[in-house]
Scaffold this motif. Structure first.
Motif, PDB file in Angstrom:
ATOM      1  N   LEU A   1       0.815  -1.207   0.000  1.00  0.00           N
ATOM      2  CA  LEU A   1       0.000   0.000   0.000  1.00  0.00           C
ATOM      3  C   LEU A   1       0.851   1.261   0.000  1.00  0.00           C
ATOM      4  O   LEU A   1       0.486   2.263  -0.626  1.00  0.00           O
ATOM      5  CB  LEU A   1      -0.927   0.006   1.226  1.00  0.00           C
ATOM      6  N   THR A   2       1.981   1.231   0.689  1.00  0.00           N
ATOM      7  CA  THR A   2       2.790   2.437   0.858  1.00  0.00           C
ATOM      8  C   THR A   2       3.919   2.597  -0.159  1.00  0.00           C
ATOM      9  O   THR A   2       4.299   3.712  -0.497  1.00  0.00           O
ATOM     10  CB  THR A   2       3.387   2.474   2.275  1.00  0.00           C
ATOM     11  N   LEU A   3       4.471   1.474  -0.655  1.00  0.00           N
ATOM     12  CA  LEU A   3       5.641   1.544  -1.535  1.00  0.00           C
ATOM     13  C   LEU A   3       5.363   1.169  -2.984  1.00  0.00           C
ATOM     14  O   LEU A   3       6.173   1.466  -3.867  1.00  0.00           O
ATOM     15  CB  LEU A   3       6.753   0.639  -0.995  1.00  0.00           C
ATOM     16  N   GLY A   4       4.256   0.489  -3.230  1.00  0.00           N
ATOM     17  CA  GLY A   4       4.015  -0.026  -4.569  1.00  0.00           C
ATOM     18  C   GLY A   4       4.601  -1.424  -4.718  1.00  0.00           C
ATOM     19  O   GLY A   4       5.457  -1.849  -3.926  1.00  0.00           O
ATOM     20  N   LYS A   5       4.155  -2.145  -5.744  1.00  0.00           N
ATOM     21  CA  LYS A   5       4.512  -3.562  -5.890  1.00  0.00           C
ATOM     22  C   LYS A   5       6.005  -3.795  -6.041  1.00  0.00           C
ATOM     23  O   LYS A   5       6.591  -4.634  -5.346  1.00  0.00           O
ATOM     24  CB  LYS A   5       3.772  -4.152  -7.088  1.00  0.00           C
ATOM     25  N   LYS A   6       6.685  -3.066  -6.934  1.00  0.00           N
ATOM     26  CA  LYS A   6       8.092  -3.332  -7.236  1.00  0.00           C
ATOM     27  C   LYS A   6       8.990  -3.111  -6.022  1.00  0.00           C
ATOM     28  O   LYS A   6       9.796  -3.970  -5.661  1.00  0.00           O
ATOM     29  CB  LYS A   6       8.551  -2.451  -8.395  1.00  0.00           C
TER      30      LYS A   6
ATOM     31  N   ARG B   1      11.882  -5.149  -1.011  1.00  0.00           N
ATOM     32  CA  ARG B   1      12.032  -5.081   0.451  1.00  0.00           C
ATOM     33  C   ARG B   1      11.677  -6.416   1.105  1.00  0.00           C
ATOM     34  O   ARG B   1      12.364  -6.875   2.015  1.00  0.00           O
ATOM     35  CB  ARG B   1      11.110  -3.976   0.988  1.00  0.00           C
ATOM     36  N   LEU B   2      10.619  -7.063   0.621  1.00  0.00           N
ATOM     37  CA  LEU B   2      10.183  -8.341   1.183  1.00  0.00           C
ATOM     38  C   LEU B   2      11.200  -9.449   0.913  1.00  0.00           C
ATOM     39  O   LEU B   2      11.451 -10.295   1.778  1.00  0.00           O
ATOM     40  CB  LEU B   2       8.818  -8.734   0.618  1.00  0.00           C
ATOM     41  N   ASP B   3      11.784  -9.457  -0.277  1.00  0.00           N
ATOM     42  CA  ASP B   3      12.810 -10.455  -0.602  1.00  0.00           C
ATOM     43  C   ASP B   3      13.999 -10.340   0.346  1.00  0.00           C
ATOM     44  O   ASP B   3      14.560 -11.345   0.789  1.00  0.00           O
ATOM     45  CB  ASP B   3      13.280 -10.301  -2.047  1.00  0.00           C
ATOM     46  N   ALA B   4      14.399  -9.100   0.631  1.00  0.00           N
ATOM     47  CA  ALA B   4      15.510  -8.886   1.553  1.00  0.00           C
ATOM     48  C   ALA B   4      15.161  -9.376   2.957  1.00  0.00           C
ATOM     49  O   ALA B   4      15.994  -9.984   3.648  1.00  0.00           O
ATOM     50  CB  ALA B   4      15.868  -7.408   1.593  1.00  0.00           C
ATOM     51  N   MET B   5      13.924  -9.142   3.377  1.00  0.00           N
ATOM     52  CA  MET B   5      13.479  -9.600   4.700  1.00  0.00           C
ATOM     53  C   MET B   5      13.424 -11.122   4.767  1.00  0.00           C
ATOM     54  O   MET B   5      13.843 -11.734   5.746  1.00  0.00           O
ATOM     55  CB  MET B   5      12.105  -9.015   5.015  1.00  0.00           C
ATOM     56  N   ARG B   6      12.920 -11.746   3.698  1.00  0.00           N
ATOM     57  CA  ARG B   6      12.833 -13.208   3.670  1.00  0.00           C
ATOM     58  C   ARG B   6      14.224 -13.832   3.712  1.00  0.00           C
ATOM     59  O   ARG B   6      14.455 -14.819   4.420  1.00  0.00           O
ATOM     60  CB  ARG B   6      12.119 -13.672   2.391  1.00  0.00           C
TER      61      ARG B   6
END
Length: 254
Positions: free
Chosen positions: A145-150, A155-160
């Motif tokens: 919602l805040t950053l957009g899909k890309k 960010r999520l890949d780095a967290m995972r």
């Protein structure tokens, strides 16, 4: 001898060496045919040995889409068919054990099944684990919602990668998706259908696939036997190569 076959759009590399009754070797996640070289050397004393690089490992490119245990088992089925292997024996380490379990549960012509620190039992999850999962899902929704899909996906890949296992961190996005899928597949329901003569070889200190998994398999695979090595971990065949070789020779020649 190096060979290849295409299964479901994926090119699969494998080696075919030796003479005698066939045995198929199947490596664990993040490994390849070379990981099982010490096992192959022992098996070649009396067997024809097929050693598979599963898609996404070794010399086999990634599959064209997200696969599960079923698709990897189809790779084994197609190799057995193409090579006309009659009454093959199977040896699977870790992830390769999942394929061995599923294949043997529906092909009752398997001669011997050797599961080495094998995966296949879905671990029990704690409340802390589920709290972590649901927190991540909420974070994912907020980032979209805040950053957009890309930007959110980056960010999520780095967290995972930071929070996951080394196998997960070292994998490509597609192989990460495959790993997430296969580790959540529970093979308990098919284990009792195995009719092959089955040997379980385990490291007592295995933390990836704990000895409790081996004891469950021993109790639910008809006639299965368990050999556990004290002081050994998830790669029991590397931690105690001499004893492992002796046990393997005895079982193959019995």
């Amino acid at each position: 001898m190096d060979k290849s076959i295409t299964v479901n759009g994926a090119k699969v590399h494998y080696t075919d060496n030796g003479e005698g009754k066939p045995i198929v070797l199947m490596h664990g996640w993040g490994c390849d045919t070379t990981t099982l070289a010490s096992i192959e050397k022992v098996a070649l004393e009396s067997r024809r040995v097929i050693n598979i690089d599963f898609p996404g490992h070794g010399k086999s490119p990634e599959p064209p889409e997200v696969w599960g245990v079923e698709e990897y088992t189809q790779v084994l089925e197609e190799i057995v068919k193409a090579e006309q292997l009659e009454h093959p024996s199977l040896l699977g380490h870790s992830f390769g054990g999942r394929v061995g379990i599923l294949y043997s549960s529906r092909h009752h012509d398997v001669d011997k099944l050797i599961l080495v620190d094998a995966a296949g039992i879905k671990p029990k999850r704690s409340a802390k684990y589920y709290l972590k999962v649901y927190s991540f899902k909420l974070m994912k929704r907020w980032l979209y919602l805040t950053l957009g899909k890309k930007e959110a996906e980056a960010r999520l890949d780095a967290m995972r990668a930071k929070a996951g296992s080394s196998d997960y961190a070292n994998a490509t996005p597609r192989m990460r998706a495959i790993l997430s899928k296969v580790v959540n597949e529970d093979l308990k329901s098919v284990i009792p259908s195995i009719t092959a003569s089955t040997l379980l070889i385990w490291g007592e200190n295995d933390t990836a696939t704990p000895i409790s998994d081996a004891r469950y398999m021993e109790a639910h695979i008809p006639g299965a036997g368990l050999v556990a090595f004290p002081g050994c971990g998830h790669y029991s065949f590397l931690d105690n190569p001499m004893q492992f070789a002796a046990v393997l020779r005895s079982f193959l020649n019995s």
